[in-house]
Each structure stands twice: as structure tokens, then as C-alpha cells.
Design a protein around this motif. Structure first.
Motif, short mmCIF file in Angstrom:
data_model
loop_
_atom_site.label_atom_id
_atom_site.label_comp_id
_atom_site.label_asym_id
_atom_site.label_seq_id
_atom_site.Cartn_x
_atom_site.Cartn_y
_atom_site.Cartn_z
N THR A 1 25.04 -14.09 24.09
CA THR A 1 24.92 -12.90 24.93
C THR A 1 26.31 -12.31 25.18
O THR A 1 27.30 -13.03 25.18
N ALA A 2 26.35 -11.01 25.38
CA ALA A 2 27.58 -10.35 25.81
C ALA A 2 27.22 -9.56 27.05
O ALA A 2 26.42 -8.62 27.00
N LEU A 3 27.78 -9.99 28.19
CA LEU A 3 27.38 -9.41 29.48
C LEU A 3 28.47 -8.49 30.00
O LEU A 3 29.66 -8.81 29.91
N PHE A 4 28.08 -7.37 30.54
CA PHE A 4 29.08 -6.44 31.07
C PHE A 4 28.54 -5.68 32.28
O PHE A 4 27.34 -5.54 32.46
N GLU A 5 29.51 -5.24 33.11
CA GLU A 5 29.17 -4.58 34.35
C GLU A 5 28.99 -3.08 34.10
O GLU A 5 29.91 -2.43 33.58
N ALA A 6 27.83 -2.55 34.43
CA ALA A 6 27.62 -1.11 34.24
C ALA A 6 26.41 -0.65 35.04
O ALA A 6 25.45 -1.41 35.24
#
Ligand SMILES: C[S@@+](CC[C@H](N)C(=O)[O-])C[C@H]1O[C@@H](n2cnc3c(N)ncnc32)[C@H](O)[C@@H]1O
Length: 244
Positions: A110-115
Motif C-alpha cells: 500500500t502507499a498511503l497519503f494525506e489528502a
């Protein structure tokens, strides 16, 4: 069909801030409260969602995004069924921290990011599958949220919205409403230390459009072949649409 309206929020900006702060306060107990309050049925709802989109997940090149991913349960379930990496986004930092810990522990791709779901840092037509589980209801503007989902999806891509709904059977709805308005805030409040979060939950479900109305809104936002199915007597509905 505007968006969520937490008590005291005067406009969309305040509504979004309220939601983000609230999830920040309950993040440390979110999973426990979720599983206990739903008698673990939430796991089935997500598993079922993965099953319904498995035909896309089976394509190794498919680009998959789970918005409002919270502590990551759906993103992780998607990653388990997909050879490629799964993107997960959320605007609440503590929820993402919890998701990241889980993803690392399970060595999930997974690649998690804040948005913010209404303003995703992704190009037009850049994903083939976009999912959202129990996050859509919390958006400050549903039409804007759907427009952003449609924007990032490639033509032919699939949107899957798993969200609380209103059970169509009146007797079952009465029973469920009693549970969600009287019992759930008490237990959720004790478990999370935040009574208002679990008072907001049934309120936001009550104000949320019915499944047929959400399906119409999806069509207006540019989705075709829109369908929905009720799960667990209509406590939850899973909406699917193809980006046209
Ligand atoms: C009820 S939780 C669901 C989390 C997860 N999808 C699940 O199935 O358990 C809702 C999540 O949506 C996120 N959220 C709500 N509004 C958002 C927005 N405008 N942009 C990004 N995330 C949002 C919250 O921070 C929270 O983590």
C-alpha cells in the motif's frame, strides 16, 4: 444532498474540520469500536466489497485507490487481492498513522497519503478502481466528492461506495434506529472516550440520502451502469458505478 452537517458547523469548511478533528480523537480506538459495535459484521461488508470488484483487482496493472481509508481495513483487503500496489488516502493524520502501522505489520503493498477526498493530488483518469467505505457520508459536499471521484477515474473505471443506509423494512429500521441512537452512542462513547463522535454517527446516517437518491446523484456526476445492493437488511448499501 449537500453534505454532512455536524452540530455547530456553520459552513462546509467547518464541517470538514469538525469531521477531521473528531476522527483524530477516536483514531486510537476506532477499530475496536467498529468491530464491537457492528458485532464484527463490518469485516463482512468490506470483504463483500472486495468480492464485487475482484475482476478489476485481478488485473495486475489496475490502479486502485481507496479514499477516506481511515485505519486502512479496506485498502489492506484490496491489497491482499491485488498484485499491484493499492493507494490509500485520508485527511486525518492519526487515522493514517494507524493505517501505516497495520500495513507495515502485514507487509501490505500500500502507499498511503494525506489528502482531502474533494481535492485529490492525482491526475485526471489516473485510477481504474476507486473505493470508499464509510467515508463518503462524512464529506462536506457530496456532489463535489462525486465529481472528484469521477475526475480521477479513467473512463470505464469503477467507483464503489460502501456506506450506511436506511433499512427498507420498517420494523427492522425501528429496531436498528433504537440500537444506533440509544445504545451505540453509550458504548461507542465509553470505548472511544468521545461521546459526540458516536452521537454524530447515527445523526449523520439519518441525514444521509437514501440509496436510490445517492444512485441518482452518481448518475448526475457522470457514472453509468449505477447499481446498488443492500447488505445486512439495508443497514449498509454498496453502490457501484462505471465512469462514463
Ligand atoms: C468512518 S471512517 C472509515 C474508515 C475506513 N474507510 C473504514 O472502512 O473503516 C471515515 C474516514 O473518512 C475520513 N474522511 C472524512 N472526510 C474526509 C475528507 N473530506 N477527505 C479525506 N478523508 C475524509 C475520516 O478522516 C475517516 O478516517
Amino acid at each position: 444532498m449537500k453534505g454532512t452537517t455536524p452540530l455547530g458547523a456553520r459552513d462546509e469548511r467547518e464541517a470538514a474540520l469538525w469531521v477531521r478533528d473528531m476522527f483524530g480523537r477516536v483514531a486510537h480506538r476506532y477499530d475496536l469500536a467498529n468491530h464491537l459495535l457492528s458485532f464484527n459484521i463490518d469485516r463482512y461488508w468490506r470483504t463483500h466489497t472486495v468480492k464485487r470488484v475482484r475482476h478489476i483487482l485481478e488485473r495486475p496493472e489496475a490502479r486502485v485507490l481507496d479514499i477516506c481509508c481511515g485505519t486502512g481495513d479496506l485498502a489492506l483487503a484490496l491489497a491482499h487481492a491485488h498484485q499491484g500496489s493499492v493507494l490509500g488516502s485520508d485527511f486525518c493524520h492519526p487515522m493514517l498513522v494507524a493505517a501505516r502501522q497495520k500495513a507495515e505489520a502485514r507487509q501490505a503493498r500500500t502507499a498511503l497519503f494525506e489528502a482531502d477526498a474533494s481535492d485529490l493530488p492525482l491526475g485526471d483518469g489516473s485510477v481504474d478502481l476507486l473505493t470508499v467505505a464509510f467515508g463518503f457520508r462524512n464529506l462536506a459536499n457530496y456532489a463535489d466528492g462525486l465529481a472528484e471521484m469521477r475526475r480521477v477515474l479513467a473512463v470505464g473505471g469503477i467507483a464503489a461506495i460502501l456506506e450506511f443506509s436506511q433499512p427498507p423494512n420498517a420494523a427492522f429500521a425501528a429496531l436498528y434506529n433504537f440500537y444506533s441512537r440509544r445504545i451505540l452512542p453509550l458504548i461507542g462513547g465509553v470505548l472511544s472516550g468521545s461521546r459526540d463522535a458516536y452521537t454524530y454517527l447515527p445523526e449523520s446516517v439519518r441525514k444521509f440520502p437514501g440509496a436510490a437518491e445517492l444512485a441518482d446523484e452518481m448518475r448526475r456526476a457522470g457514472f453509468a451502469q449505477v447499481s446498488y445492493e443492500y447488505l445486512t437488511g439495508g443497514i449498509v448499501a454498496l453502490h457501484l458505478g462505471v465512469a462514463a
